[in-house]
Design a protein around this motif. Sequence first.
Motif, PDB file in Angstrom:
ATOM      1  N   GLY A   1     108.854  34.769  91.683  1.00 42.18           N
ATOM      2  CA  GLY A   1     108.446  36.138  92.021  1.00 42.18           C
ATOM      3  C   GLY A   1     106.948  36.301  92.191  1.00 42.18           C
ATOM      4  N   SER A   2     106.163  35.296  91.804  1.00 47.06           N
ATOM      5  CA  SER A   2     104.702  35.444  91.872  1.00 47.06           C
ATOM      6  C   SER A   2     104.220  35.384  93.321  1.00 47.06           C
ATOM      7  CB  SER A   2     104.019  34.326  91.073  1.00 47.06           C
ATOM      8  OG  SER A   2     104.239  33.076  91.714  1.00 47.06           O
ATOM      9  N   GLY A   3     104.979  34.711  94.163  1.00 46.09           N
ATOM     10  CA  GLY A   3     104.529  34.514  95.543  1.00 46.09           C
ATOM     11  C   GLY A   3     103.363  33.544  95.605  1.00 46.09           C
ATOM     12  N   LEU A   4     102.942  33.048  94.448  1.00 45.40           N
ATOM     13  CA  LEU A   4     101.828  32.100  94.396  1.00 45.40           C
ATOM     14  C   LEU A   4     102.371  30.719  94.723  1.00 45.40           C
ATOM     15  CD1 LEU A   4      98.793  32.003  93.539  1.00 45.40           C
ATOM     16  CD2 LEU A   4      99.626  31.128  91.334  1.00 45.40           C
ATOM     17  N   LEU A   5     101.879  30.172  95.835  1.00 45.99           N
ATOM     18  CA  LEU A   5     102.443  28.903  96.302  1.00 45.99           C
ATOM     19  C   LEU A   5     101.399  27.796  96.217  1.00 45.99           C
ATOM     20  CD1 LEU A   5     104.066  30.625  99.393  1.00 45.99           C
ATOM     21  CD2 LEU A   5     105.360  29.684  97.484  1.00 45.99           C
ATOM     22  N   LEU A   6     101.810  26.670  95.689  1.00 47.91           N
ATOM     23  CA  LEU A   6     100.924  25.508  95.634  1.00 47.91           C
ATOM     24  C   LEU A   6     101.329  24.536  96.735  1.00 47.91           C
ATOM     25  CD1 LEU A   6     100.759  24.864  91.776  1.00 47.91           C
ATOM     26  CD2 LEU A   6      99.216  26.219  93.215  1.00 47.91           C
ATOM     27  N   ARG A   7     100.353  23.792  97.224  1.00 42.92           N
ATOM     28  CA  ARG A   7     100.645  22.886  98.336  1.00 42.92           C
ATOM     29  C   ARG A   7     100.807  21.442  97.870  1.00 42.92           C
ATOM     30  NH1 ARG A   7      96.469  24.494 103.096  1.00 42.92           N
ATOM     31  NH2 ARG A   7      97.829  26.052 104.083  1.00 42.92           N
ATOM     32  N   ARG A   8     101.767  20.790  98.478  1.00 44.25           N
ATOM     33  CA  ARG A   8     101.995  19.371  98.220  1.00 44.25           C
ATOM     34  C   ARG A   8     102.095  18.692  99.583  1.00 44.25           C
ATOM     35  NH1 ARG A   8     103.718  15.618  93.838  1.00 44.25           N
ATOM     36  NH2 ARG A   8     104.579  13.901  95.030  1.00 44.25           N
ATOM     37  N   ASN A   9     101.422  17.566  99.746  1.00 39.91           N
ATOM     38  CA  ASN A   9     101.444  16.891 101.048  1.00 39.91           C
ATOM     39  C   ASN A   9     102.841  16.407 101.409  1.00 39.91           C
ATOM     40  OD1 ASN A   9      98.755  17.038 101.881  1.00 39.91           O
ATOM     41  ND2 ASN A   9      98.175  15.353 100.528  1.00 39.91           N
ATOM     42  N   ASN A  10     103.219  16.586 102.656  1.00 42.70           N
ATOM     43  CA  ASN A  10     104.453  16.002 103.191  1.00 42.70           C
ATOM     44  C   ASN A  10     104.164  14.574 103.650  1.00 42.70           C
ATOM     45  OD1 ASN A  10     106.737  17.764 103.122  1.00 42.70           O
ATOM     46  ND2 ASN A  10     105.604  19.153 104.464  1.00 42.70           N
ATOM     47  N   PRO A  11     105.140  13.704 103.722  1.00 38.02           N
ATOM     48  CA  PRO A  11     106.521  13.902 103.285  1.00 38.02           C
ATOM     49  C   PRO A  11     106.639  13.870 101.757  1.00 38.02           C
ATOM     50  CG  PRO A  11     106.226  11.641 104.039  1.00 38.02           C
ATOM     51  CD  PRO A  11     104.920  12.330 104.258  1.00 38.02           C
ATOM     52  N   VAL A  12     107.769  14.418 101.295  1.00 36.63           N
ATOM     53  CA  VAL A  12     108.040  14.428  99.858  1.00 36.63           C
ATOM     54  C   VAL A  12     109.360  13.680  99.609  1.00 36.63           C
ATOM     55  CG1 VAL A  12     106.833  16.620  99.493  1.00 36.63           C
ATOM     56  CG2 VAL A  12     109.287  16.640 100.001  1.00 36.63           C
ATOM     57  N   THR A  13     109.615  13.364  98.361  1.00 31.62           N
ATOM     58  CA  THR A  13     110.873  12.665  98.058  1.00 31.62           C
ATOM     59  C   THR A  13     111.905  13.658  97.525  1.00 31.62           C
ATOM     60  OG1 THR A  13     110.248  12.194  95.774  1.00 31.62           O
ATOM     61  CG2 THR A  13     109.607  10.549  97.430  1.00 31.62           C
ATOM     62  N   SER A  14     113.160  13.266  97.647  1.00 36.80           N
ATOM     63  CA  SER A  14     114.236  14.143  97.148  1.00 36.80           C
ATOM     64  C   SER A  14     114.164  14.256  95.625  1.00 36.80           C
ATOM     65  CB  SER A  14     115.610  13.636  97.604  1.00 36.80           C
ATOM     66  OG  SER A  14     115.755  12.257  97.355  1.00 36.80           O
ATOM     67  N   SER A  15     113.716  13.190  94.940  1.00 38.44           N
ATOM     68  CA  SER A  15     113.654  13.288  93.470  1.00 38.44           C
ATOM     69  C   SER A  15     112.518  14.221  93.038  1.00 38.44           C
ATOM     70  CB  SER A  15     113.543  11.917  92.797  1.00 38.44           C
ATOM     71  OG  SER A  15     112.444  11.228  93.296  1.00 38.44           O
ATOM     72  N   TRP A  16     111.409  14.236  93.804  1.00 38.39           N
ATOM     73  CA  TRP A  16     110.337  15.205  93.507  1.00 38.39           C
ATOM     74  C   TRP A  16     110.867  16.634  93.716  1.00 38.39           C
ATOM     75  CZ3 TRP A  16     108.194  18.777  96.916  1.00 38.39           C
ATOM     76  CH2 TRP A  16     107.150  19.556  96.367  1.00 38.39           C
ATOM     77  N   ALA A  17     111.567  16.854  94.844  1.00 35.57           N
ATOM     78  CA  ALA A  17     112.125  18.192  95.125  1.00 35.57           C
ATOM     79  C   ALA A  17     113.068  18.608  93.996  1.00 35.57           C
ATOM     80  CB  ALA A  17     112.852  18.183  96.465  1.00 35.57           C
ATOM     81  N   ASN A  18     113.836  17.655  93.524  1.00 32.15           N
ATOM     82  CA  ASN A  18     114.786  17.922  92.445  1.00 32.15           C
ATOM     83  C   ASN A  18     114.074  18.424  91.186  1.00 32.15           C
ATOM     84  OD1 ASN A  18     117.401  17.816  91.262  1.00 32.15           O
ATOM     85  ND2 ASN A  18     116.799  15.923  90.226  1.00 32.15           N
ATOM     86  N   GLU A  19     112.941  17.792  90.859  1.00 38.07           N
ATOM     87  CA  GLU A  19     112.175  18.228  89.681  1.00 38.07           C
ATOM     88  C   GLU A  19     111.656  19.655  89.875  1.00 38.07           C
ATOM     89  OE1 GLU A  19     111.840  16.725  86.737  1.00 38.07           O
ATOM     90  OE2 GLU A  19     113.254  15.288  87.610  1.00 38.07           O
ATOM     91  N   GLU A  20     111.192  19.962  91.096  1.00 39.34           N
ATOM     92  CA  GLU A  20     110.681  21.318  91.372  1.00 39.34           C
ATOM     93  C   GLU A  20     111.809  22.348  91.300  1.00 39.34           C
ATOM     94  OE1 GLU A  20     107.487  22.071  91.621  1.00 39.34           O
ATOM     95  OE2 GLU A  20     106.954  19.956  91.425  1.00 39.34           O
ATOM     96  N   ILE A  21     112.977  21.963  91.775  1.00 33.81           N
ATOM     97  CA  ILE A  21     114.145  22.860  91.712  1.00 33.81           C
ATOM     98  C   ILE A  21     114.455  23.173  90.250  1.00 33.81           C
ATOM     99  CG2 ILE A  21     116.656  22.994  92.100  1.00 33.81           C
ATOM    100  CD1 ILE A  21     116.133  21.194  94.641  1.00 33.81           C
ATOM    101  N   LEU A  22     114.467  22.123  89.436  1.00 31.18           N
ATOM    102  CA  LEU A  22     114.779  22.323  88.007  1.00 31.18           C
ATOM    103  C   LEU A  22     113.716  23.200  87.348  1.00 31.18           C
ATOM    104  CD1 LEU A  22     116.030  18.737  87.062  1.00 31.18           C
ATOM    105  CD2 LEU A  22     117.411  20.817  87.268  1.00 31.18           C
ATOM    106  N   GLY A  23     112.463  23.048  87.790  1.00 33.09           N
ATOM    107  CA  GLY A  23     111.375  23.854  87.234  1.00 33.09           C
ATOM    108  C   GLY A  23     111.542  25.340  87.554  1.00 33.09           C
ATOM    109  N   LEU A  24     112.160  25.645  88.684  1.00 36.59           N
ATOM    110  CA  LEU A  24     112.340  27.053  89.091  1.00 36.59           C
ATOM    111  C   LEU A  24     113.702  27.615  88.661  1.00 36.59           C
ATOM    112  CD1 LEU A  24     110.720  26.988  92.659  1.00 36.59           C
ATOM    113  CD2 LEU A  24     109.957  28.381  90.724  1.00 36.59           C
ATOM    114  N   TRP A  25     114.530  26.736  88.115  1.00 36.28           N
ATOM    115  CA  TRP A  25     115.881  27.174  87.730  1.00 36.28           C
ATOM    116  C   TRP A  25     115.778  28.054  86.494  1.00 36.28           C
ATOM    117  CZ3 TRP A  25     120.259  26.280  90.522  1.00 36.28           C
ATOM    118  CH2 TRP A  25     121.461  26.665  89.930  1.00 36.28           C
TER     119      TRP A  25
END
Length: 255
Positions: A64-88
Amino acid sequence: MIPLYTDEVGVLAEIFSSFQGEGPLVGRRQVFVRTAGCNLSCSYCDSAKSRREVKFCEVERDPGSGLLLRRNNPVTSSWANEEILGLWASGTHSVSITGGEPLCQPEFAAALARCCAAEGLPVYFETNGFSERRFLRVVDRIDFAAVDVKLPSHRACPPADWLRLVENELGCIKAASRAGAVTIAKVVILESTPIEEIDRLCPRLEGVEATFVLQPASGIGRPSPEKLMLIHQAASEHRGDVLVIPQAHKMMGVL
Ligand SMILES: Nc1nc2[nH]cc(C(=O)O)c2c(=O)[nH]1
Ligand code: SF4
Ligand SMILES: [Mg+2]
């Protein structure tokens, strides 16, 4: 030995927490993973940013903060998975894998869905349905499938390619339904949408087990109430369950 898990690399546009703003799951809290790049060019596209490949994946820090941090592409699916869990958060219903078009990166899309499934997180997969063959690689790992059906007047592709596109979309819808996913078929309606296009499409969806949603365009091209009624009536000649659901996230002002 066959590896149990392959980490894939891909290009993401965003990862954020929000409420599903489209279709029958409107209001469900989800973590959204938006892949970058799309092969179509719909006149009403509101994901312009994610239609092309982007340098950075923007990740929301706090829901809800709308505050977005940038990460260089490409990214890995396991990194995305960690971010998903962080927002869960408590009350989160599922992970929405959307785009752009996730099936432009089929291995990556499959890996994202596989990671979620491995964590026990339900997957809501949105696609423009351009490739039934690619969709078959993810269908067994998803719980909800929202598949677009493009009309010729949407100008998603050159006119000569439209028949093949619609065959694939219908193939994806049937495959999702067969695989036991909750299936949603979505058609965007504009003021310029010809009723005849609905008349021609809807018989092809007769008897298909899916929720059929007409989604009024919300920006330029927004249909009048009269147009919506006429289109709904035309579609209802063929199915008894036609829903008209607008994009609620735009009203709520959430991502
Ligand atoms: N809240 C929210 N719901 C959505 N449903 C579909 C979206 C999309 O961009 O495809 C979307 C989106 O961008 N935000
Ligand atoms: S399929 Fe979706 S992302 Fe691609 S151009 Fe059409 S509306 Fe935009
Ligand atoms: Mg979408």
